[in-house]
Design a protein around this motif. Structure first.
Motif, PDB file in Angstrom:
ATOM      1  N   PRO A  94       0.820  -1.214   0.000  1.00  0.00           N
ATOM      2  CA  PRO A  94       0.000   0.000   0.000  1.00  0.00           C
ATOM      3  C   PRO A  94       0.850   1.259   0.000  1.00  0.00           C
ATOM      4  O   PRO A  94       2.014   1.252   0.413  1.00  0.00           O
ATOM      5  N   VAL A  95       0.266   2.330  -0.465  1.00  0.00           N
ATOM      6  CA  VAL A  95       0.902   3.645  -0.366  1.00  0.00           C
ATOM      7  C   VAL A  95       0.524   4.238   0.987  1.00  0.00           C
ATOM      8  O   VAL A  95      -0.641   4.201   1.403  1.00  0.00           O
ATOM      9  N   VAL A  96       1.533   4.755   1.680  1.00  0.00           N
ATOM     10  CA  VAL A  96       1.327   5.248   3.044  1.00  0.00           C
ATOM     11  C   VAL A  96       1.867   6.668   3.172  1.00  0.00           C
ATOM     12  O   VAL A  96       2.626   7.153   2.330  1.00  0.00           O
ATOM     13  N   LEU A  97       1.462   7.295   4.258  1.00  0.00           N
ATOM     14  CA  LEU A  97       2.009   8.590   4.644  1.00  0.00           C
ATOM     15  C   LEU A  97       2.891   8.332   5.859  1.00  0.00           C
ATOM     16  O   LEU A  97       2.415   8.051   6.956  1.00  0.00           O
ATOM     17  N   LEU A  98       4.187   8.401   5.623  1.00  0.00           N
ATOM     18  CA  LEU A  98       5.174   8.075   6.648  1.00  0.00           C
ATOM     19  C   LEU A  98       5.550   9.338   7.407  1.00  0.00           C
ATOM     20  O   LEU A  98       5.714  10.408   6.818  1.00  0.00           O
ATOM     21  N   GLU A  99       5.705   9.210   8.731  1.00  0.00           N
ATOM     22  CA  GLU A  99       6.112  10.358   9.549  1.00  0.00           C
ATOM     23  C   GLU A  99       6.823   9.866  10.802  1.00  0.00           C
ATOM     24  O   GLU A  99       6.777   8.682  11.144  1.00  0.00           O
ATOM     25  N   ARG A 100       7.475  10.780  11.500  1.00  0.00           N
ATOM     26  CA  ARG A 100       8.207  10.415  12.710  1.00  0.00           C
ATOM     27  C   ARG A 100       7.236  10.213  13.869  1.00  0.00           C
ATOM     28  O   ARG A 100       6.354  11.037  14.114  1.00  0.00           O
ATOM     29  N   ALA A 101       7.413   9.129  14.592  1.00  0.00           N
ATOM     30  CA  ALA A 101       6.597   8.870  15.777  1.00  0.00           C
ATOM     31  C   ALA A 101       7.016   9.825  16.890  1.00  0.00           C
ATOM     32  O   ALA A 101       8.199  10.094  17.081  1.00  0.00           O
ATOM     33  N   GLY A 102       6.049  10.361  17.595  1.00  0.00           N
ATOM     34  CA  GLY A 102       6.355  11.237  18.716  1.00  0.00           C
ATOM     35  C   GLY A 102       6.577  12.683  18.356  1.00  0.00           C
ATOM     36  O   GLY A 102       6.755  13.525  19.240  1.00  0.00           O
ATOM     37  N   ALA A 103       6.577  13.020  17.054  1.00  0.00           N
ATOM     38  CA  ALA A 103       6.747  14.418  16.646  1.00  0.00           C
ATOM     39  C   ALA A 103       5.484  15.204  16.978  1.00  0.00           C
ATOM     40  O   ALA A 103       4.374  14.668  16.974  1.00  0.00           O
ATOM     41  N   ARG A 104       5.644  16.483  17.290  1.00  0.00           N
ATOM     42  CA  ARG A 104       4.499  17.320  17.645  1.00  0.00           C
ATOM     43  C   ARG A 104       3.529  17.404  16.465  1.00  0.00           C
ATOM     44  O   ARG A 104       3.925  17.689  15.331  1.00  0.00           O
ATOM     45  N   ASP A 105       2.252  17.154  16.739  1.00  0.00           N
ATOM     46  CA  ASP A 105       1.249  17.138  15.675  1.00  0.00           C
ATOM     47  C   ASP A 105       0.635  18.527  15.530  1.00  0.00           C
ATOM     48  O   ASP A 105      -0.409  18.834  16.085  1.00  0.00           O
ATOM     49  N   ARG A 106       1.287  19.377  14.774  1.00  0.00           N
ATOM     50  CA  ARG A 106       0.816  20.732  14.558  1.00  0.00           C
ATOM     51  C   ARG A 106      -0.492  20.720  13.756  1.00  0.00           C
ATOM     52  O   ARG A 106      -0.759  19.764  13.022  1.00  0.00           O
ATOM     53  N   PRO A 107      -1.320  21.771  13.877  1.00  0.00           N
ATOM     54  CA  PRO A 107      -2.605  21.791  13.149  1.00  0.00           C
ATOM     55  C   PRO A 107      -2.444  21.596  11.648  1.00  0.00           C
ATOM     56  O   PRO A 107      -3.253  20.909  11.016  1.00  0.00           O
ATOM     57  N   GLU A 108      -1.406  22.204  11.055  1.00  0.00           N
ATOM     58  CA  GLU A 108      -1.233  22.063   9.618  1.00  0.00           C
ATOM     59  C   GLU A 108      -0.870  20.630   9.231  1.00  0.00           C
ATOM     60  O   GLU A 108      -1.208  20.163   8.134  1.00  0.00           O
ATOM     61  N   LYS A 109      -0.182  19.906  10.125  1.00  0.00           N
ATOM     62  CA  LYS A 109       0.128  18.504   9.846  1.00  0.00           C
ATOM     63  C   LYS A 109      -1.131  17.657   9.890  1.00  0.00           C
ATOM     64  O   LYS A 109      -1.340  16.780   9.034  1.00  0.00           O
ATOM     65  N   ALA A 110      -1.966  17.879  10.879  1.00  0.00           N
ATOM     66  CA  ALA A 110      -3.216  17.120  10.983  1.00  0.00           C
ATOM     67  C   ALA A 110      -4.105  17.384   9.768  1.00  0.00           C
ATOM     68  O   ALA A 110      -4.739  16.467   9.229  1.00  0.00           O
ATOM     69  N   GLN A 111      -4.140  18.629   9.327  1.00  0.00           N
ATOM     70  CA  GLN A 111      -4.938  18.990   8.150  1.00  0.00           C
ATOM     71  C   GLN A 111      -4.392  18.322   6.901  1.00  0.00           C
ATOM     72  O   GLN A 111      -5.149  17.771   6.090  1.00  0.00           O
ATOM     73  N   PHE A 112      -3.069  18.319   6.715  1.00  0.00           N
ATOM     74  CA  PHE A 112      -2.440  17.699   5.556  1.00  0.00           C
ATOM     75  C   PHE A 112      -2.689  16.192   5.556  1.00  0.00           C
ATOM     76  O   PHE A 112      -3.042  15.615   4.527  1.00  0.00           O
ATOM     77  N   ARG A 113      -2.521  15.561   6.701  1.00  0.00           N
ATOM     78  CA  ARG A 113      -2.720  14.115   6.808  1.00  0.00           C
ATOM     79  C   ARG A 113      -4.147  13.726   6.421  1.00  0.00           C
ATOM     80  O   ARG A 113      -4.371  12.779   5.656  1.00  0.00           O
ATOM     81  N   ALA A 114      -5.111  14.459   6.936  1.00  0.00           N
ATOM     82  CA  ALA A 114      -6.514  14.145   6.644  1.00  0.00           C
ATOM     83  C   ALA A 114      -6.832  14.350   5.167  1.00  0.00           C
ATOM     84  O   ALA A 114      -7.549  13.540   4.552  1.00  0.00           O
TER      85      ALA A 114
END
Length: 276
Positions: A241-261
């Motif tokens: 599958p194609v995934v969205l990879l990111e660092r575990a434990g990194a601060r989840d800024r609002p723009e990151k949550a928006q991009f992920r969704a």
């Protein structure tokens, strides 16, 4: 609420020292002073809005840093659409075909996300969100001996000659290391600049001609269907599958949550359909 509005008007009247609302009438209405004040404020409103817009040019935009693997027109188009949808945010991205190096690139902290086929090994310091499904296939000429099979195992691939384009070259190197099979040769036979690697269309043509085989994700070749080629599932790796990879434990800024969704909801609509 009505009570909050009334209190706000009373505070304003106290500040300016003039009654703005005539409360003796029902319904209440503006006093002459109130009408004058309202007209002056109405003229000031567009100036205030223009001032806010000018201030936005000085504000630091929210930024997301992304890595794309492999290089993909579809992914670039999706990110351009994201930028139009959220003009106050900035997405900076790089592209690579080097699938074998994305885990290290993500661990060094330069990127917030990587859009990529799921790495075969993901360390606990990284996490992923599945974006859409895909599967790897062995491309073989239809009249070859392997084409009689419904699926293949990696042990069936020992001694075969592989032709690969930029991303699939890195993918097969990872598969060789992880599943320990031994092709006769992988062309090109060493890592080099991508200008020296054959294109995907040429790979499909060479397989159809009987020069060798290749491994590709199904969506990458679903538009290159050729009656001379069979696409065989690989039993040890039924999905990639194609995934969205990111660092575990990194601060989840609002723009990151928006991009992920947004990526999880929209990206699949930009890519080719599943191979059937």
């Amino acid at each position: 609420s009505q009570s909050s509005f009334s209190k706000a008007i009373m505070r304003l009247e106290k500040d300016v020292g003039v009654r703005l609302i005539d409360r003796s009438r029902h319904p209440i209405c503006l006093t002459p002073a109130g009408k004058s004040f309202y007209e002056d404020c109405s003229r000031l409103k567009p100036l205030y809005q223009d001032a806010l817009k000018r201030l936005e040019t000085y504000a630091e935009k929210r930024k997301v840093r992304a890595l794309i693997c492999p290089k993909s027109y579809a992914y670039r188009s999706a990110l351009q659409e994201y930028a139009l949808t959220y003009p106050k945010d900035t997405v900076e991205y790089d592209q690579t075909s080097a699938f074998s190096g994305i885990v290290e690139l993500m661990l060094n902290g330069r990127y917030d996300f990587c859009i990529t086929p799921k790495p075969l090994v993901i360390p606990p310091t990284l996490k992923y969100t599945e974006v859409y499904t895909d599967s790897p296939y062995l491309l073989v000429r239809r009249d070859s001996e392997l084409a009689r099979l419904e699926s293949v195992s990696f042990r069936d691939l020992n001694g075969l000659r592989f032709y690969e384009s930029p991303f699939s070259w890195y993918l097969i190197q990872e598969l060789i290391r992880y599943f320990e099979f031994a092709p006769e040769k992988v062309i090109p036979d060493r890592e080099g600049t991508e200008a020296h690697l054959v294109k995907r269309e040429e790979v499909v043509h060479r397989v159809a001609r009987g020069d060798g085989v290749s491994i590709y994700c199904g969506r990458d070749v679903s538009v290159f269907r050729d009656d001379r080629i069979r696409f065989l599932p690989i039993r040890e790796l039924p999905e990639l599958p194609v995934v969205l990879l990111e660092r575990a434990g990194a601060r989840d800024r609002p723009e990151k949550a928006q991009f992920r969704a947004w990526i999880k909801d929209k990206l699949e609509s930009y890519v080719c359909p599943l191979l059937k």
